[in-house]
Design a protein around this motif. Sequence first.
Motif, PDB file in Angstrom:
ATOM      1  N   GLY A  90    -114.835 -70.381 -53.553  1.00 15.15           N
ATOM      2  CA  GLY A  90    -114.059 -69.771 -52.488  1.00 15.15           C
ATOM      3  C   GLY A  90    -112.684 -69.294 -52.864  1.00 15.15           C
ATOM      4  O   GLY A  90    -111.960 -68.748 -52.020  1.00 15.15           O
ATOM      5  N   ALA A  91    -112.269 -69.484 -54.124  1.00 18.87           N
ATOM      6  CA  ALA A  91    -110.918 -69.104 -54.527  1.00 18.87           C
ATOM      7  C   ALA A  91    -110.797 -67.599 -54.739  1.00 18.87           C
ATOM      8  O   ALA A  91    -111.770 -66.913 -55.072  1.00 18.87           O
ATOM      9  CB  ALA A  91    -110.532 -69.828 -55.811  1.00 18.87           C
ATOM     10  N   MET A  92    -109.573 -67.086 -54.541  1.00 17.72           N
ATOM     11  CA  MET A  92    -109.224 -65.746 -54.990  1.00 17.72           C
ATOM     12  C   MET A  92    -108.764 -65.907 -56.425  1.00 17.72           C
ATOM     13  O   MET A  92    -107.760 -66.587 -56.684  1.00 17.72           O
ATOM     14  CB  MET A  92    -108.092 -65.176 -54.129  1.00 17.72           C
ATOM     15  N   VAL A  93    -109.483 -65.340 -57.369  1.00 16.79           N
ATOM     16  CA  VAL A  93    -109.217 -65.578 -58.779  1.00 16.79           C
ATOM     17  C   VAL A  93    -108.643 -64.315 -59.427  1.00 16.79           C
ATOM     18  O   VAL A  93    -109.254 -63.246 -59.366  1.00 16.79           O
ATOM     19  CB  VAL A  93    -110.493 -66.014 -59.531  1.00 16.79           C
ATOM     20  N   ILE A  94    -107.486 -64.474 -60.046  1.00 14.39           N
ATOM     21  CA  ILE A  94    -106.808 -63.382 -60.728  1.00 14.39           C
ATOM     22  C   ILE A  94    -107.039 -63.535 -62.227  1.00 14.39           C
ATOM     23  O   ILE A  94    -106.645 -64.541 -62.819  1.00 14.39           O
ATOM     24  CB  ILE A  94    -105.287 -63.387 -60.452  1.00 14.39           C
ATOM     25  N   LEU A  95    -107.668 -62.541 -62.834  1.00 11.75           N
ATOM     26  CA  LEU A  95    -107.874 -62.537 -64.282  1.00 11.75           C
ATOM     27  C   LEU A  95    -106.686 -61.824 -64.919  1.00 11.75           C
ATOM     28  O   LEU A  95    -106.554 -60.601 -64.798  1.00 11.75           O
ATOM     29  CB  LEU A  95    -109.180 -61.823 -64.660  1.00 11.75           C
ATOM     30  N   PRO A 152    -102.307 -68.653 -50.755  1.00 10.33           N
ATOM     31  CA  PRO A 152    -101.223 -69.229 -51.577  1.00 10.33           C
ATOM     32  C   PRO A 152    -101.687 -69.515 -53.009  1.00 10.33           C
ATOM     33  O   PRO A 152    -102.819 -69.963 -53.230  1.00 10.33           O
ATOM     34  CB  PRO A 152    -100.889 -70.539 -50.847  1.00 10.33           C
ATOM     35  N   LEU A 153    -100.815 -69.244 -53.966  1.00 11.50           N
ATOM     36  CA  LEU A 153    -101.097 -69.588 -55.359  1.00 11.50           C
ATOM     37  C   LEU A 153    -100.991 -71.096 -55.524  1.00 11.50           C
ATOM     38  O   LEU A 153     -99.930 -71.680 -55.323  1.00 11.50           O
ATOM     39  CB  LEU A 153    -100.102 -68.895 -56.295  1.00 11.50           C
ATOM     40  N   GLN A 154    -102.088 -71.732 -55.910  1.00 12.68           N
ATOM     41  CA  GLN A 154    -102.108 -73.186 -56.071  1.00 12.68           C
ATOM     42  C   GLN A 154    -102.495 -73.630 -57.472  1.00 12.68           C
ATOM     43  O   GLN A 154    -102.219 -74.774 -57.838  1.00 12.68           O
ATOM     44  CB  GLN A 154    -103.074 -73.819 -55.066  1.00 12.68           C
ATOM     45  N   ILE A 155    -103.115 -72.744 -58.235  1.00 11.86           N
ATOM     46  CA  ILE A 155    -103.567 -73.139 -59.571  1.00 11.86           C
ATOM     47  C   ILE A 155    -103.174 -72.057 -60.575  1.00 11.86           C
ATOM     48  O   ILE A 155    -103.548 -70.891 -60.422  1.00 11.86           O
ATOM     49  CB  ILE A 155    -105.096 -73.351 -59.620  1.00 11.86           C
ATOM     50  N   LEU A 156    -102.416 -72.458 -61.576  1.00 14.93           N
ATOM     51  CA  LEU A 156    -102.100 -71.600 -62.711  1.00 14.93           C
ATOM     52  C   LEU A 156    -102.808 -72.205 -63.916  1.00 14.93           C
ATOM     53  O   LEU A 156    -102.439 -73.287 -64.383  1.00 14.93           O
ATOM     54  CB  LEU A 156    -100.597 -71.541 -62.942  1.00 14.93           C
ATOM     55  N   LEU A 157    -103.835 -71.530 -64.398  1.00 16.06           N
ATOM     56  CA  LEU A 157    -104.641 -72.028 -65.514  1.00 16.06           C
ATOM     57  C   LEU A 157    -104.278 -71.244 -66.770  1.00 16.06           C
ATOM     58  O   LEU A 157    -104.621 -70.060 -66.898  1.00 16.06           O
ATOM     59  CB  LEU A 157    -106.133 -71.893 -65.197  1.00 16.06           C
ATOM     60  N   LEU A 158    -103.572 -71.896 -67.670  1.00 16.88           N
ATOM     61  CA  LEU A 158    -103.099 -71.258 -68.895  1.00 16.88           C
ATOM     62  C   LEU A 158    -104.186 -71.383 -69.962  1.00 16.88           C
ATOM     63  O   LEU A 158    -104.191 -72.316 -70.769  1.00 16.88           O
ATOM     64  CB  LEU A 158    -101.786 -71.912 -69.345  1.00 16.88           C
ATOM     65  N   LEU A 197     -95.612 -71.665 -56.893  1.00 18.45           N
ATOM     66  CA  LEU A 197     -96.494 -72.827 -56.863  1.00 18.45           C
ATOM     67  C   LEU A 197     -95.887 -73.959 -56.040  1.00 18.45           C
ATOM     68  O   LEU A 197     -96.609 -74.683 -55.335  1.00 18.45           O
ATOM     69  CB  LEU A 197     -96.758 -73.316 -58.295  1.00 18.45           C
ATOM     70  N   GLN A 198     -94.589 -74.111 -56.102  1.00 17.54           N
ATOM     71  CA  GLN A 198     -93.905 -75.208 -55.402  1.00 17.54           C
ATOM     72  C   GLN A 198     -93.909 -75.055 -53.892  1.00 17.54           C
ATOM     73  O   GLN A 198     -93.563 -75.990 -53.182  1.00 17.54           O
ATOM     74  CB  GLN A 198     -92.469 -75.325 -55.909  1.00 17.54           C
ATOM     75  N   GLN A 199     -94.319 -73.906 -53.411  1.00 16.08           N
ATOM     76  CA  GLN A 199     -94.339 -73.693 -51.962  1.00 16.08           C
ATOM     77  C   GLN A 199     -95.549 -74.322 -51.288  1.00 16.08           C
ATOM     78  O   GLN A 199     -95.585 -74.441 -50.065  1.00 16.08           O
ATOM     79  CB  GLN A 199     -94.318 -72.187 -51.667  1.00 16.08           C
ATOM     80  N   THR A 200     -96.546 -74.722 -52.079  1.00 18.93           N
ATOM     81  CA  THR A 200     -97.791 -75.240 -51.512  1.00 18.93           C
ATOM     82  C   THR A 200     -98.110 -76.627 -52.062  1.00 18.93           C
ATOM     83  O   THR A 200     -98.133 -76.818 -53.279  1.00 18.93           O
ATOM     84  CB  THR A 200     -98.963 -74.290 -51.844  1.00 18.93           C
ATOM     85  N   PRO A 201     -98.358 -77.605 -51.196  1.00 20.05           N
ATOM     86  CA  PRO A 201     -98.720 -78.947 -51.675  1.00 20.05           C
ATOM     87  C   PRO A 201    -100.008 -78.915 -52.500  1.00 20.05           C
ATOM     88  O   PRO A 201    -100.920 -78.131 -52.221  1.00 20.05           O
ATOM     89  CB  PRO A 201     -98.939 -79.739 -50.378  1.00 20.05           C
ATOM     90  N   GLY A 202    -100.071 -79.773 -53.521  1.00 23.32           N
ATOM     91  CA  GLY A 202    -101.269 -79.884 -54.335  1.00 23.32           C
ATOM     92  C   GLY A 202    -101.401 -78.844 -55.425  1.00 23.32           C
ATOM     93  O   GLY A 202    -102.417 -78.787 -56.113  1.00 23.32           O
ATOM     94  N   SER A 203    -100.366 -78.016 -55.611  1.00 26.11           N
ATOM     95  CA  SER A 203    -100.435 -77.000 -56.656  1.00 26.11           C
ATOM     96  C   SER A 203    -100.392 -77.649 -58.035  1.00 26.11           C
ATOM     97  O   SER A 203     -99.911 -78.769 -58.199  1.00 26.11           O
ATOM     98  CB  SER A 203     -99.294 -76.005 -56.514  1.00 26.11           C
TER      99      SER A 203
END
Length: 377
Positions: A90-95, A152-158, A197-203
Amino acid sequence: MLVVRISTILTLITEHMIYILYPTLSHSMNTHNPLHKWSTTDDVLCHLQQRRGMDGSSEQLPLLQNTTVLITGASSGIGKETARVLATQGAMVILACRSMDRATAAITSLTTADSSLSSHLTALQLDLSNPESVTSCADTFHQRAQKESWPPLQILLLNGGVYSFKHEYSPVFEYENTFATNHLGHFQLTSLLLPTLQQTPGSRVVVVASDSHYRQLLTTEMTNKETIIQQVARCSPKNFSVNGTYCTSKLCNVLFAKCLARRQAAASASEGNNGGATTDRVTHPVAVCSLHPGSMIATGIASKSLVAHFFMTHIMSWFTKTLNQGASTSVLCCLLPSEELQGQYFSDCGVKTASAIAQDDVAQDVLWEASEQLLRT
């Protein structure tokens, strides 16, 4: 030419044969965590769903509705597979990829296989070795997120990375390309996106590192800022080492993740000690972890060497993880409760002890300071 340790190859072959002959052995060794080295992303999703059920929650999959995930280096390999799995949740995923053509092709192949993902995938241009491109990517992300009403952006996967077979300098600052791509670009991107990321809990920030950080390094003086700048960031052609350069960049990944985790925890504690004083914008601590996806997986990271690419794709692929199994630890770290991540290093879908230097607070802080200085140069 790809230099690999014979012991590593033999270990991979032995582990794979044990798994084939005794598939339940990995489960029996850890009754608290049914996941193991050869777990697939479906195994991870089922495990997390079961955990929710055992906790009395009525929530069911998908697990990432109303969430945006940004993944670097997602046009192929583990990054692409991770993008697919998270989009199914269900995520919006940005490549975020260096080549927009390859990113577009990746999205096309994913949506052709599963048309339901078409509204969950999009791409941004990002060259991690170029600070100007990193800044542009972050700016474009914020503009499009607002214009297109992304969740909201919650996951930054490096996830992005390179394995350089020859000495190359990155553009603009002329830093060694492996260090610039694998570490410095990710450091800069995280700094630019952290307030969001800090704007949303659980990021969270999830850093794809490697067990290579235990091995041969360009220098053992990782607590000396000038050494990092001169021998790592500005590594000369004479001192360049294929393995040493890559392993050092992977150590930087783990050092960075642990340092960011400490800083987020300290900032959260400081706010708590201030009695929860109000500010113009509420911020939430961001969870951070790093991980090892697996060794010698046929991801395409060695594609610049025909010999190495053939070896990994057509020989070692019989004994190593599949791309889906390689993505399983990344998926796990994206979905675990944030409190289970803080500063941890994961491997084979479980927590693993990082190297001694990776756990050194001084080394972590020195790399942070060196990174900031390099980006100001």
